[in-house]
Motif scaffolding. Sequence first.
Motif, PDB file in Angstrom:
ATOM      1  N   CYS A   1       3.801   0.571  10.194  1.00  0.00           N
ATOM      2  CA  CYS A   1       2.930  -0.308   9.403  1.00  0.00           C
ATOM      3  C   CYS A   1       1.523  -0.421   9.973  1.00  0.00           C
ATOM      4  O   CYS A   1       1.011  -1.525  10.200  1.00  0.00           O
ATOM      5  CB  CYS A   1       3.548  -1.699   9.269  1.00  0.00           C
ATOM      6  SG  CYS A   1       4.902  -1.777   8.125  1.00  0.00           S
TER       7      CYS A   1
ATOM      8  N   LEU B   1      10.403  -5.995  10.775  1.00  0.00           N
ATOM      9  CA  LEU B   1       9.280  -6.117   9.842  1.00  0.00           C
ATOM     10  C   LEU B   1       9.355  -7.385   8.990  1.00  0.00           C
ATOM     11  O   LEU B   1       8.338  -7.843   8.469  1.00  0.00           O
ATOM     12  CB  LEU B   1       9.239  -4.899   8.909  1.00  0.00           C
ATOM     13  CG  LEU B   1       8.919  -3.539   9.536  1.00  0.00           C
ATOM     14  CD1 LEU B   1       9.056  -2.434   8.495  1.00  0.00           C
ATOM     15  CD2 LEU B   1       7.520  -3.534  10.136  1.00  0.00           C
TER      16      LEU B   1
ATOM     17  N   PHE C   1       2.359  -6.416   4.470  1.00  0.00           N
ATOM     18  CA  PHE C   1       2.552  -6.921   5.836  1.00  0.00           C
ATOM     19  C   PHE C   1       1.253  -7.496   6.424  1.00  0.00           C
ATOM     20  O   PHE C   1       1.200  -7.808   7.605  1.00  0.00           O
ATOM     21  CB  PHE C   1       3.060  -5.796   6.737  1.00  0.00           C
ATOM     22  CG  PHE C   1       4.310  -5.157   6.240  1.00  0.00           C
ATOM     23  CD1 PHE C   1       5.563  -5.698   6.521  1.00  0.00           C
ATOM     24  CD2 PHE C   1       4.262  -4.021   5.434  1.00  0.00           C
ATOM     25  CE1 PHE C   1       6.709  -5.129   6.037  1.00  0.00           C
ATOM     26  CE2 PHE C   1       5.412  -3.445   4.940  1.00  0.00           C
ATOM     27  CZ  PHE C   1       6.654  -4.002   5.246  1.00  0.00           C
TER      28      PHE C   1
END
Length: 335
Positions: free
Chosen positions: A231, A286, A330
């Motif tokens: 990410c 995550l 995210f």
Amino acid sequence: MRYPWQAGDWQRLAANFERLPNAWLLSGPAGIGKREFAQEVARALLCEAPQADHRACGQCPACHWLAAGNHPDLRVLTPHSDDEEAEEGKEAKAPKRKLPVIKIDGVRNVIEFAHLSAHRGGRRVVIVEPAEALNPAAANALLKVLEEPPAEVVFLLVSDAPQRLLPTIKSRCRQFPLSLPTSAQALAWVNEQGVADAAAELAFHGGMPLFEHDAAEAALRKQFVSGLTECSMGSVLSLADAVDKQKVALELPLRWLGKWLHDLAALRLGGAVRYFPAQQAAMQRLLPRLNIHALMDCQRELTALAPYGQHTLVTRLQLEALLMNYLKAFAGKPA
């Protein structure tokens, strides 16, 4: 049977050989061997010296013709691309991927075949696969022959998605859902095929064992998924670059990302990881940063792009834009 999980299905079907309907609808998920089962049924119906359990003998002239693929009393109806040409004078648009369809001309041919006399004086068999590929005109034409079927003709319709068939077609068939393999049967089969990392490959294909395995594609997919766990801007740019260098169609990374998003959403909502169980721990890490609404935005963008998966769009640019959207899931406050 070729597949061990179909032994019980054959016993169920063999029990109906004395009172055969004119049409069967063989259904179930992709990857369980429906086409092969339909072919086995066709061989049994056309065999001139069937065994006690109604299976084909493999020795008679009919069986030899079937093995050579040229039995005169068998027809197989499959899709052809539905060719659509852009009209002259209109601005050209990027064509979407064309879904394969079965057209009315193909159905007319098998209807003509069904009304002929059998070459061997027995049954005639028509396999339609996948039945949901029938376009509306073809479906209505097939319905007419199913409503008034010629004697000694058996239609075998094979479908991954029977809900997409006309209700009237389904009502004219004896519905026969095929059994799914157990987890142990599926894994044993994949291992027997010599597939590396069989458990992970089976999970990626939804637990259905009959998939085409490409080692190079699997390696690229593993690299892609690993990058998704990081990410970061650098990781997604490197993913797009790696995919671009391999010259793969956009369809593949879209499929990988789609299954990854499915698993993330399922885990976030308290469900189970289906396609990437080996990555569950990484996904769990995550979750504290995940905004489920932003993840759904990424899914919507992916869905809009999916019809263009085989088009010659600039794969790298399209994938970079999509992965940037993935990063947004995210970047903000979790929801």
